[in-house]
Write a protein that holds these residues in place. Structure first.
Motif, short mmCIF file in Angstrom:
data_model
loop_
_atom_site.label_atom_id
_atom_site.label_comp_id
_atom_site.label_asym_id
_atom_site.label_seq_id
_atom_site.Cartn_x
_atom_site.Cartn_y
_atom_site.Cartn_z
N VAL A 53 15.55 1.07 -49.87
CA VAL A 53 14.53 1.14 -50.93
C VAL A 53 15.03 0.42 -52.18
CG1 VAL A 53 13.33 2.71 -52.49
CG2 VAL A 53 13.41 3.21 -50.05
N GLY A 54 16.31 0.61 -52.52
CA GLY A 54 16.86 -0.14 -53.65
C GLY A 54 16.82 -1.64 -53.39
N GLN A 55 17.18 -2.04 -52.17
CA GLN A 55 17.14 -3.45 -51.80
C GLN A 55 15.72 -4.00 -51.91
OE1 GLN A 55 19.21 -6.44 -51.39
NE2 GLN A 55 20.38 -4.98 -50.14
N MET A 56 14.75 -3.16 -51.59
CA MET A 56 13.34 -3.56 -51.67
C MET A 56 12.99 -4.06 -53.06
SD MET A 56 10.04 -1.06 -51.52
CE MET A 56 10.51 -0.47 -53.17
N PHE A 57 13.48 -3.37 -54.10
CA PHE A 57 13.16 -3.79 -55.47
C PHE A 57 13.72 -5.18 -55.76
CE2 PHE A 57 12.83 0.89 -56.13
CZ PHE A 57 11.53 0.91 -56.62
N ALA A 58 14.95 -5.45 -55.29
CA ALA A 58 15.54 -6.76 -55.52
C ALA A 58 14.79 -7.85 -54.75
CB ALA A 58 17.01 -6.75 -55.12
N ILE A 59 14.43 -7.57 -53.49
CA ILE A 59 13.72 -8.57 -52.69
C ILE A 59 12.33 -8.81 -53.24
CG2 ILE A 59 12.82 -9.06 -50.38
CD1 ILE A 59 15.13 -7.47 -49.23
N THR A 60 11.71 -7.79 -53.82
CA THR A 60 10.36 -7.94 -54.37
C THR A 60 10.31 -9.00 -55.45
OG1 THR A 60 9.79 -5.65 -53.83
CG2 THR A 60 8.49 -6.70 -55.55
N VAL A 61 11.41 -9.18 -56.21
CA VAL A 61 11.44 -10.20 -57.26
C VAL A 61 12.15 -11.47 -56.76
CG1 VAL A 61 11.26 -8.54 -59.14
CG2 VAL A 61 13.53 -9.18 -58.30
N ARG A 62 12.11 -11.68 -55.45
CA ARG A 62 12.63 -12.89 -54.81
C ARG A 62 14.15 -12.99 -54.85
NH1 ARG A 62 8.39 -17.75 -56.54
NH2 ARG A 62 6.47 -16.55 -56.18
N GLY A 63 14.82 -11.87 -54.82
CA GLY A 63 16.27 -11.86 -54.78
C GLY A 63 16.78 -11.00 -53.65
N PHE A 64 18.01 -10.59 -53.73
CA PHE A 64 18.61 -9.62 -52.80
C PHE A 64 19.96 -9.24 -53.40
CE2 PHE A 64 19.54 -13.90 -51.28
CZ PHE A 64 20.93 -13.91 -51.26
N ASP A 65 20.55 -8.20 -52.85
CA ASP A 65 21.81 -7.68 -53.39
C ASP A 65 22.74 -7.36 -52.22
OD1 ASP A 65 23.90 -6.41 -54.62
OD2 ASP A 65 22.67 -5.05 -55.81
N ILE A 66 23.78 -8.18 -52.03
CA ILE A 66 24.72 -7.95 -50.94
C ILE A 66 25.89 -7.06 -51.39
CG2 ILE A 66 24.12 -10.07 -49.75
CD1 ILE A 66 26.75 -11.27 -50.81
N SER A 67 25.78 -6.49 -52.58
CA SER A 67 26.86 -5.64 -53.08
C SER A 67 26.57 -4.16 -52.89
CB SER A 67 27.12 -5.92 -54.56
OG SER A 67 26.06 -5.46 -55.38
#
Length: 325
Positions: A53-67
């Motif tokens: 769900v946290g990753q969803m927020f990052a992907i929603t703004v065209r990003g992602f978080d591998i950390s």
């Protein structure tokens, strides 16, 4: 009317994948389709669900978080240290630790205009190094402040208490995404960045908020991880970043931004956990299991394309017949 392929179709992939995987593993492993195994899966999905769900927020703004995996490990470890020093409620210090990591990522990506892969890869290395530094040797830090086994393994209406906490936080994420201005701005930034400035929003600040939410959910996942294990695990979390991205994408979150559904992401996390559990019960080698997980993720992507193509064709057929006006 928005084309059907761009709206509800992508959110059908995760439920369809769960059904297909359950049937497959049920045929291959006699003990898979049992109530006990279902309850076991329901008790295990919550850490991955929070990360997804946290990753969803990052992907929603065209990003992602591998950390997120490393952030969860550090947050949980620091939370355990705080709990041992100040009492069990201090375990929740893991959440602001995750929020701080998300703030760094968000500032680097939104304000300094780093690419997400560069910013979050740097955070991975820094966070892993910090986790090893604060523990001295990277060993687990026992949670001496109290026994949390009941929170992790007892059940209330079929779910452990930590599962109910996670579900409440996921519900909060849904409310933010659908009923709060910030959520609408996140979706707008992903689908049409120019429109954000036209309505008076600050694109980089909204991007910052997305990564702060991602970090906070990773911190909460770290607290649950520590409570479940009864210790801070500074070297845990490896691989969970890719699992969280897979769960979010299988749950219909568009990599191009602007499309997200919290409950579909929860279904995506459930699907990943179903696959991992099924492979474990089947006695598959852990090395082959990695190949199998990658294969089913690709298969789910193909299912996504197939469903959207099929429903788009049905939509056009009904439109031509005058069903939709």
């Amino acid at each position: 009317m928005r084309p059907l392929s761009d709206s509800g179709a992508r959110f059908l992939v995760a439920p369809a994948s769960i059904l297909a995987a359950s049937v497959l593993f049920g045929l291959a492993t006699p003990g898979f389709l049992t109530l006990d195994n279902g309850l076991s899966i329901a008790g295990q999905i919550w850490i991955l669900a929070l990360l997804a769900v946290g990753q969803m927020f990052a992907i929603t703004v065209r990003g992602f978080d591998i950390s997120v995996g490393a952030v969860a490990a550090l947050s949980g470890t620091l939370g355990v240290m705080a709990a041992n020093a100040f009492g069990l409620p201090a375990l929740l210090l893991a959440v602001p630790v995750g929020l701080a990591c998300g703030t760094v990522n968000g500032w680097l990506i939104g304000r300094a205009r780093f690419q997400p892969i560069v910013a979050t890869l740097g955070t991975v290395l820094a966070v892993k190094g910090l986790a090893l530094l604060v523990t001295g040797d990277g060993q687990a830090v026992p949670l001496a402040a109290g026994d949390t086994a009941g929170l992790a393994f007892d059940t209330v209406l079929g779910l452990p208490p930590l599962g109910w906490v996670s579900l409440a936080c996921i519900l909060l994420a849904h409310l933010v995404l659908r009923h709060v201005v910030l959520g609408r701005r996140l979706l707008m930034l992903g689908s049409n960045p120019e429109a954000v400035a036209l309505v008076g929003g600050s694109p980089w600040r909204i991007e910052l908020r997305a990564y702060q939410l991602c970090g906070a959910f990773a911190g909460l996942a770290g607290a649950l991880m520590a409570a479940r294990a009864g210790a801070g695990l500074p070297t845990e979390g490896a691989g969970m970043e890719l699992q969280s991205i897979a769960a979010a994408v299988i749950g219909g979150t568009a990599l191009a931004g602007g499309r997200a559904n919290v409950w579909a992401v929860l279904a995506g996390a459930t699907f990943v956990q179903v696959v991992l559990t099924g492979l474990n019960l089947s006695g598959v080698s852990p090395f082959f299991a990695q190949i199998a997980v990658g294969a089913v993720i690709i298969a789910s992507g193909l299912m996504d394309r197939g469903l959207r193509f099929l429903l788009s064709r049905l939509f056009r057929t009904f439109q031509q017949k005058g069903t939709f006006q």
